[in-house]
Structure formats: structure tokens, C-alpha cells
Design an enzyme around this catalytic site. Structure first.
Site, PDB file in Angstrom:
ATOM      1  N   LYS A   1       1.211  -1.517   0.039  1.00  0.00           N
ATOM      2  CA  LYS A   1       0.073  -0.107   0.503  1.00  0.00           C
ATOM      3  C   LYS A   1       1.182   1.504  -0.253  1.00  0.00           C
ATOM      4  CE  LYS A   1      -3.376  -3.182   0.641  1.00  0.00           C
ATOM      5  NZ  LYS A   1      -4.361  -3.294  -0.411  1.00  0.00           N
TER       6      LYS A   1
ATOM      7  N   HIS B   1     -15.650  -1.947   8.416  1.00  0.00           N
ATOM      8  CA  HIS B   1     -15.026  -1.584   7.018  1.00  0.00           C
ATOM      9  C   HIS B   1     -15.027  -2.601   5.610  1.00  0.00           C
ATOM     10  CE1 HIS B   1     -13.133   1.208   9.056  1.00  0.00           C
ATOM     11  NE2 HIS B   1     -13.083   0.483  10.095  1.00  0.00           N
TER      12      HIS B   1
ATOM     13  N   ARG C   1      -6.890  -8.312  -8.475  1.00  0.00           N
ATOM     14  CA  ARG C   1      -8.037  -9.854  -8.362  1.00  0.00           C
ATOM     15  C   ARG C   1      -8.929  -8.965  -9.028  1.00  0.00           C
ATOM     16  NH1 ARG C   1     -10.974  -9.602  -4.375  1.00  0.00           N
ATOM     17  NH2 ARG C   1      -9.941  -8.491  -2.370  1.00  0.00           N
TER      18      ARG C   1
END
Length: 712
Positions: free
Chosen positions: A142, A263, A321
Site C-alpha cells: 500500500k 469496513h 484480483r
């Protein structure tokens, strides 16, 4: 502020979206055999397309999945043993080589975003149906991905993405960014290892919790954290991209995934509501730029945070993906993205150009996906597990689709994610799609574990959702409306009584010779039902139903609630069809005809689920007071039990502590999610039954209160 009123794309050319192409020649090698390295609905989904294309498939299963649908869907299936077998990349590669399998599809989760595994597939000559390992590594980190995106001109959320990971350093960075901030793992996904920190005082506690959850979910390196500015009113909008080995890259529209809990997404839809064309096209453009910046190939999703207050958007991450919600994009583009994956992996060009995709989106309207989870929204979305003792699903057609990994009789295990199925609908426009979704949800009947189906129905009726006024804090913002109290109708209680009466002879006996639901008058049966619905305005109320059979299929009923006058309903005509676990009723009340299904949970003989008018009511058939006294039965209220199979992470209290209602007692882990068990009452802790690391079954007592503690 930029306008975000809906002006959907209309018949115009988008020359800047023409697919980019390279002239290099790529050899085409059709895939003929495939190992599906995943489980559940995505394994079944991949298998379905593979078989349609004539690809020989092999599936994998672990001990908990030995009797699963995906294990049985292929003529060749290989056992992996323990529950974590789907993560054993080296063993899976050896099996592929041993059986001469040409390609491997990782699905989503597990090994799907493991760049080291993708590289090992390349080294072993196994076709990895996914992006190149380097692109996966670039986007999977990230912190690194933010640097690459910034260099490519893709806007990113201000934050710290560095290697200095000391608690003091991260706290200093958070103060520089200014609270509130968002903590998330560099390997994060699915909301795991993510925490919102509203103020400095809670930073260190939230950091420790996020790191522990991330390491448990992603392994070593998962504890490395990003610290970013938290957008107070964010929307989660993502773009489905697809690239081939010839340099072509297209966007297959955007999806709004703002309605979330923990989340994690609950509802996904395309097109995103209340989004102007300028912003929409800019999102597509930035998503394609992001994919091309890392030499991407295959299916990917570029996720953005859209600030509702400013109209600006920021790159969040790229999922390298196939996404759980990919059927939404398939519905609005008329494509099979798994087939696209196979064709691109074989070296073929993308089947459609950007212009053709835009035309299809114009023609096909809107689509919504609802995730059917084993969980209890009314109890803070606590995960659940258990056997599907009864399962009825909506009828499917070209506009209503179900991707499921379970059928009636299967067990949803706590070892994996609790998603039972995905319900996807399409309509000519968003409003039609919402109505179709609500009607389809009304056809769902699930007994054996808790689900979020009733909650999804309420979402579909929410005025704010219907208007498209969505954000990631939607559920919390509209909590009062979404969890408003309900009143169980008298018709539901009467139907429960008739259903039990039809399936249980009046002579049915209980221990010590007692009879349940049988009065001293031969023509009358008496039932006591306790409400199990957490949203009932009188939670836990016990209602008496006296059912008098006048003639064959003709009844009178008296319903008595505490503190209310007895209600009498006469001349009820009801016919029934019974099986060992359920009774189907057609009942004519004085002014209403109601079709009802009454299901008795085989795992709990006294629990009933009543399905009528598109809704579900859960009741418990309880013994009358005289029977409880005769047996010396007493309901235990001075203890707290595990709501699901779990592992104890931490006891938040000590024996002898005085606690108030709502205080944290125990932190548990189930389905890789942390849950805080809170006190149901004021009281004094008498005993802690388990220590950190202990594994407990559902219903195991965790905390015992002193005898003088009474539940409210």
C-alpha cells in the site's frame, strides 16, 4: 463544490477512452486444464465458466470443507487437510505439477494477491490466472503503490506511508496529518487491520488492535501500518479495469460500495448514484492510468475515496484480483469476467473495446449486489455459524442471479468468512433495481443461523438509500431508522400456533408426562411464545396464544400480551401441509389471506421461524409457568456466554471488578474478526471462565456475575 447530481452517460463518443494498444505479438495458448485454488461460491463460479469453455477443472478442499459444494462440483477434487490448507502455496503448486495441470485460478482472498505465489507459478510453468507478479507486488504494498500513483498523476489521500514504524513515530505523523486519521495495514484488505482514530488519546490502543488483527489475517509484515487523513464523509467508489498482454486497457464502469459494516461491503451497485459525468469519466481515466503505470494484465479494481463535501476523489488501493462484487459489473456490461480472465491469460486480446463497453452500459441499466452473511446485525453484526436446516432462495432469471456456495443441509463453518451467497439484480434504472432487490430478498428463507437478510430489506426501504445519499458511515448515520423497534403481529403468533399444532399432535408429551401446547379442554391448545427478535419493541416478551379448533381447518384464537387486553380472532380458516421440520399454511383471517411457512429449527426443537408477507419472525416455544416450576427450571441471567465459536484474545476485567452495563468484558476472535463482548447489566464479576488463547464453542459461559447481579 462539484455537482454530483445524476446525469448518466448518454450516446456520445469518448475518444479519450479508446483502448491503448501495443504492436508486440503475443502467442495464444488456450487453457485446457485448471486448478481452482479457492473455496465456496467463487470456486463454483470459476468452475461454471471453465466447464462452459471446455476446460477440465480440479478443485481443492480442506477438512471443514470435505462435504462442500465446491468439493463436489468437479470430477477431480484434492484434499488439503487442515483449515489453513488453502494458504499452503508450495503444496498447491506441487499438486498442480503432479497432476499435470496447466493453469491455476486463485479466486479472491487466500493466495489471490500473494505476489510471491504468483512468481512461483511463473517459475514452475503454471499459468497464473491473474496479473504479473511484479504488478501485484507494486500494488499490493500500500505504501509503494501510493508513490507509484503520485508519480503517475493519480491523486492520493494525504498521509504517511514510510518505513519508520515505532509507536511514537506513527503518533507524531498522525498529529502532523491531524485527527481523525485512518490506520490500515500495508497488506490490508476486507477491512481487516483497519481502524478509525478520532482523537490522540485512543491512538496507541487502536494501533495495537489494528496490528494484532492485521498480523493474524495477513501474516508477517501485516503489522506495518499506513496513517492517512480520514475523510469524514467518504464514499467508496471503485472502477473495474481489465488489461491484456497487447497493451489494451479498459474500464468496465464504476461501482459504489459505500454501504459497509466493519469496513466491509454489504451492498454494491453500478453505476454509482448521484455521480456527474465529468467525475465518472475522470475516475475511469485515473483507474486506467493506475493499471497502466504498473504494467497490469487481467482483472483488477482501482478503489477511490470520494469526499462528499468537496467532490474530490483520491486513490485508495488497487485490488489485484477478481472482486467479490464483480457480478455487478457483469450485469451492466453483459460480460463474463472469468471468461475474460481465461482469454487474457491465454494471450488473447480483450473481447470488447472501451466504446463497446460504454454502449452496453447505456443499454443495460443498473445492477445491485447484496451479500448474504451469517451474522446478526441487531447484535453489532456478530458473525454466526451453523447448519442451514432450511434454505429457500429467490427464483433466478436473466435479471436475478445468485452466486452461492451452500445448499440446504450444508454447514457454514466459523473457520472461514461467513458469506452464504450473493444476490445480484438488474433493472432498467436504479429505482427498478432496488425494488427488484427488495422483492427477491423477501423470497429468501434461511433457518439454522442468523443472517443479515432482514437488515438488507430495511436498507432497500431506506429513503436515504433510495435517493442515493450514501457514504461509508451510512449505517451509523441512519442507525435509528435501520434498527427501529418492531411489533410482532398477532397473525404471526396465531400462525406459529397453527403451525405447531399441525406438526405436533396434542398428545405429544414432554419429560415427566407434561404436554406442551395442550390445555385441559380437549378442543383447546395453549401455547406460550417468547420473542427472539432483538428489535421487538418488547424484547423477550412472552405471549400466550389459546387456539380453539371449532371444526376441521376452522379456528378461534385468543392472544394475550402482558399489560394489554386479550385480542380475539374468530373464524380463522387454515389448511396446512407438514413435513418433519416445516409446515406451509394458507390461512384466511376475517379480512386477509396469508401464506406462511413455519420452520422448526432441528438444532433447537423449541425455536420457530415464521415467514410471511416477505418477512421473518423468530420465536421460542416455551413451557408454561406451572411446568417450569414443576421441574425447577430457572433461566440463567447472571452470566455471559460466547455468541459464536471463538478464541479468547483478552479478558478486559478481573474477578471482583464492578462493571456497568455496556462495559467491555472479553475480546474474542471469530472468522478472523475481533469482537468485544460487553456487559448486559450492572454487576460484580464473580468468575472469568477462560483465559487468553482458549478456544470456546458457541454458548460457552465466559463471565459469571455475583448472584445479586440482575439483568435489566
Amino acid at each position: 463544490m462539484r455537482s454530483i447530481k445524476p446525469r448518466y452517460l448518454r450516446r456520445r463518443a469518448f475518444p479519450r477512452y479508446a483502448s491503448t494498444s501495443a504492436s508486440a505479438t503475443t502467442h495464444i495458448s488456450p487453457i485446457t486444464s485448471l486448478l481452482i485454488a479457492n473455496r465456496g461460491e467463487i470456486a463454483l463460479r470459476i468452475n461454471q465458466t471453465a466447464k462452459r469453455l471446455g476446460i477440465q477443472t480440479t478443485t481443492l478442499y480442506t477438512d471443514p470443507d470435505a462435504s462442500s459444494q465446491h468439493a463436489a462440483c468437479s470430477s477431480h477434487s484434492i484434499g488439503l487437510g487442515a483449515a489453513n490448507g488453502y494458504l499452503d502455496g508450495e503444496r498447491i503448486l506441487r499438486l498442480a505439477k503432479q497432476h499435470g495441470i496447466q493453469a491455476l485460478h486463485p479466486g479472491y482472498g487466500f493466495l489471490s494477491e500473494n505476489s510471491a505465489f504468483a512468481r512461483r507459478c511463473e517459475e514452475e510453468g503454471i499459468v497464473f490466472v491473474g496479473p504479473p507478479a511484479q504488478a501485484m507486488a507494486d500494488m499490493g504494498d500500500k505504501a509503494r503503490s501510493k508513490v507509484i500513483m503520485a508519480d503517475a498523476g493519480v491523486p492520493c489521500v494525504p498521509g504517511y506511508h514510510g518505513s519508520e514504524q515505532g509507536e511514537a513515530e506513527l503518533l507524531t505523523r498522525a498529529k502532523d496529518i491531524k485527527f481523525p486519521v485512518l490506520l490500515k495495514s500495508v497488506k490490508g484488505g476486507g477491512g481487516k487491520g483497519m481502524r478509525i482514530v478520532m482523537e490522540e488519546g485512543e491512538f496507541l490502543q487502536q494501533l495495537k488492535s489494528a496490528r494484532a488483527e492485521a498480523k493474524a489475517s495477513f501474516g508477517d509484515g501485516g503489522e506495518v501500518m499506513l496513517v492517512e487523513r480520514y475523510i469524514v464523509r467518504p464514499r467508496h467508489v471503485e472502477v473495474q479495469v481489465f488489461a491484456d498482454k497487447h497493451g489494451n486497457c479498459v474500464a468496465l464502469g464504476e461501482r459504489d460500495c459505500s454501504v459497509q459494516r466493519r469496513h466491509q461491503k454489504i451492498l454494491e451497485e453500478s453505476p454509482a448514484p448521484n455521480l456527474d459525468d465529468v467525475t465518472r469519466l475522470d475516475l475511469w481515466d485515473k483507474a486506467r492510468t493506475a493499471a497502466l503505470a504498473v504494467g497490469y494484465v487481467g482483472a483488477g479494481t482501482v478503489e477511490f475515496i470520494l469526499d462528499k463535501d468537496s467532490g474530490d476523489f483520491y486513490f485508495m488501493e488497487m485490488n489485484t484480483r477478481l472482486q467479490v462484487e464483480h457480478p455487478v459489473s457483469e450485469m451492466v456490461t453483459g460480460t463474463d469476467l472469468v471468461e475474460w480472465q481465461f482469454r487474457v491469460a491465454a494471450g488473447e486480446k480483450l473481447p470488447l473495446t472501451q466504446k463497446e463497453i460504454v454502449e452496453r452500459i447505456h443499454e443495460r441499466g443498473a445492477a445491485i449486489e447484496a451479500r448474504i452473511y451469517a451474522e446478526s446485525p441487531e447484535k453489532g453484526f456478530l458473525p454466526d455459524s451453523g447448519k442451514l436446516v432450511h434454505l429457500t432462495t429467490p427464483k433466478t432469471n436473466e435479471d436475478i442471479r445468485i452466486d452461492a456456495g451452500f445448499v440446504e443441509g450444508d454447514t457454514v463453518t466459523e473457520a472461514y468468512d461467513g458469506m452464504i451467497a450473493k444476490l445480484i439484480v438488474r433493472g432498467a434504472d436504479r429505482e427498478t433495481a432496488i425494488r427488484k432487490m427488495e422483492l427477491a430478498l423477501q423470497e429468501y428463507e434461511v433457518v439454522g443461523l442468523s443472517t443479515n437478510i432482514e437488515f438488507l430489506k430495511r436498507l432497500c426501504k431506506s429513503p436515504a438509500f433510495i435517493e442515493g445519499d450514501v457514504e461509508t458511515g451510512f449505517i451509523e448515520k441512519w442507525r435509528t431508522e435501520l434498527f427501529s423497534p418492531i411489533r410482532i403481529t398477532s397473525a404471526a403468533y396465531v400462525q406459529a400456533a397453527i403451525g405447531v399444532s399441525a406438526s405436533t399432535p396434542s398428545s405429544a408429551s414432554l419429560p415427566h408426562g407434561g404436554s406442551l401446547g395442550f390445555g385441559h379442554n380437549g378442543g383447546e391448545r395453549v401455547f406460550y411464545f417468547k420473542s427472539l427478535d432483538a428489535l421487538n419493541e418488547k424484547e423477550g416478551e412472552v405471549v400466550e396464544v389459546r387456539l380453539y379448533q371449532k371444526e376441521h381447518q376452522l379456528f378461534n384464537a385468543k392472544i394475550t400480551r402482558k399489560g394489554e387486553e386479550t385480542e380475539t380472532i374468530e373464524n380463522i380458516v387454515s389448511s396446512s401441509v407438514s413435513s418433519p421440520s416445516k409446515t406451509t399454511l394458507t390461512t384466511f383471517f376475517p379480512h386477509t389471506r396469508i401464506e406462511t411457512v413455519v420452520v422448526q429449527d432441528q438444532n433447537n426443537d423449541n425455536k420457530l421461524s415464521i415467514f410471511q408477507k416477505g418477512g421473518r419472525t423468530d420465536l421460542s416455544l416455551v413451557s408454561p409457568t406451572w411446568y417450569e416450576k414443576a421441574l425447577g427450571l430457572k433461566e440463567v441471567t447472571a452470566s455471559v456466554a460466547a455468541p459464536m465459536p471463538c478464541k479468547i484474545l483478552k479478558n478486559e476485567v478481573q474477578e471482583g471488578d464492578t462493571v456497568v452495563k455496556g462495559a467491555p468484558l472479553v475480546v474474542i476472535e471469530s472468522m478472523k474478526m475481533e469482537t468485544v463482548i460487553r456487559s448486559p447489566q450492572d454487576g460484580v464479576i464473580k468468575r472469568l471462565a477462560h483465559k487468553a488463547g482458549d478456544k470456546c464453542k458457541a454458548g460457552t459461559v465466559l463471565v459469571v456475575f455475583e448472584d445479586n447481579a440482575t439483568a435489566e
